[in-house]
Write a protein that holds these residues in place. Structure first.
Motif, mmCIF file in Angstrom:
data_model
loop_
_atom_site.group_PDB
_atom_site.id
_atom_site.type_symbol
_atom_site.label_atom_id
_atom_site.label_comp_id
_atom_site.label_asym_id
_atom_site.label_seq_id
_atom_site.Cartn_x
_atom_site.Cartn_y
_atom_site.Cartn_z
ATOM 1 N N LYS A 1 0.811 -1.223 0.000
ATOM 2 C CA LYS A 1 0.000 0.000 0.000
ATOM 3 C C LYS A 1 0.842 1.269 0.000
ATOM 4 C CE LYS A 1 -0.970 -0.325 4.919
ATOM 5 N NZ LYS A 1 -2.036 -0.581 5.892
ATOM 6 N N GLN A 2 2.088 1.199 0.453
ATOM 7 C CA GLN A 2 2.963 2.364 0.427
ATOM 8 C C GLN A 2 3.330 2.755 -1.006
ATOM 9 O OE1 GLN A 2 3.988 -0.663 1.461
ATOM 10 N NE2 GLN A 2 5.833 -1.118 0.292
ATOM 11 N N ASP A 3 3.130 1.847 -1.976
ATOM 12 C CA ASP A 3 3.413 2.136 -3.388
ATOM 13 C C ASP A 3 2.242 2.815 -4.093
ATOM 14 O OD1 ASP A 3 5.857 0.811 -3.041
ATOM 15 O OD2 ASP A 3 5.019 -1.110 -3.665
ATOM 16 N N LEU A 4 1.116 2.898 -3.415
ATOM 17 C CA LEU A 4 -0.099 3.393 -4.057
ATOM 18 C C LEU A 4 0.026 4.831 -4.543
ATOM 19 C CD1 LEU A 4 -3.016 2.795 -4.895
ATOM 20 C CD2 LEU A 4 -3.721 3.609 -2.631
ATOM 21 N N SER A 5 0.551 5.719 -3.739
ATOM 22 C CA SER A 5 0.578 7.134 -4.133
ATOM 23 C C SER A 5 1.404 7.342 -5.401
ATOM 24 C CB SER A 5 1.085 8.017 -2.999
ATOM 25 O OG SER A 5 2.400 7.684 -2.657
ATOM 26 N N LYS A 6 2.493 6.626 -5.555
ATOM 27 C CA LYS A 6 3.314 6.748 -6.760
ATOM 28 C C LYS A 6 2.530 6.278 -7.984
ATOM 29 C CE LYS A 6 7.504 5.093 -8.957
ATOM 30 N NZ LYS A 6 8.570 4.110 -8.911
ATOM 31 N N GLU A 7 1.843 5.163 -7.861
ATOM 32 C CA GLU A 7 1.097 4.641 -9.013
ATOM 33 C C GLU A 7 -0.134 5.482 -9.320
ATOM 34 O OE1 GLU A 7 0.528 3.069 -12.345
ATOM 35 O OE2 GLU A 7 2.286 2.576 -11.150
#
Length: 121
Positions: free
Chosen positions: A44-50
């Motif tokens: 979920k920490q990758d969500l903002s980038k995607e």
């Protein structure tokens, strides 16, 4: 991937039809969003980038629909812009309250528009 494979991928990206490039961008983003949702606790920490990447794709689509001389019918242009507004709005909402269920709407939109671009809708 081998050197030849990388060279082929770069050449394919340059020579692909614009609709295919657009469809592939949407599919790639949908796939990455799906992978994040499928592994929510770990990713979920990758969500903002995607989400930023997906928003950029949709911003390009919206801008291209508003250009003078855009050859697409008015109704299609309006529909794409409206979907883009929804995507941007949902992206901002996810920044404050993210969940896999809320991300799934973006995944579905990307997949459906990509299918339409490829003539499979």
């Amino acid at each position: 991937m081998s050197y030849a494979g990388n060279a082929y991928n770069k050449t394919a990206a340059v020579t692909a039809a614009p609709r295919e490039v657009e469809a592939q961008a949407l599919i790639n983003s949908a796939t990455r969003l799906h992978q994040i949702c499928a592994n929510w606790d770990e990713r979920k920490q990758d969500l903002s980038k995607e989400l930023l990447t997906n928003r950029k794709i949709w911003t390009v689509f919206m801008e291209s629909m508003m250009v003078d001389g855009c050859p697409h019918p008015k109704e299609l242009r309006e529909n794409i812009v409206n979907l883009g507004v929804f995507v941007v709005k949902r992206t901002l909402e996810l920044g404050a309250d993210a969940s896999p269920e809320k991300v799934s709407a973006l995944i579905g939109i990307n997949q459906n528009i990509a299918a339409g671009l490829r003539g499979r809708a």
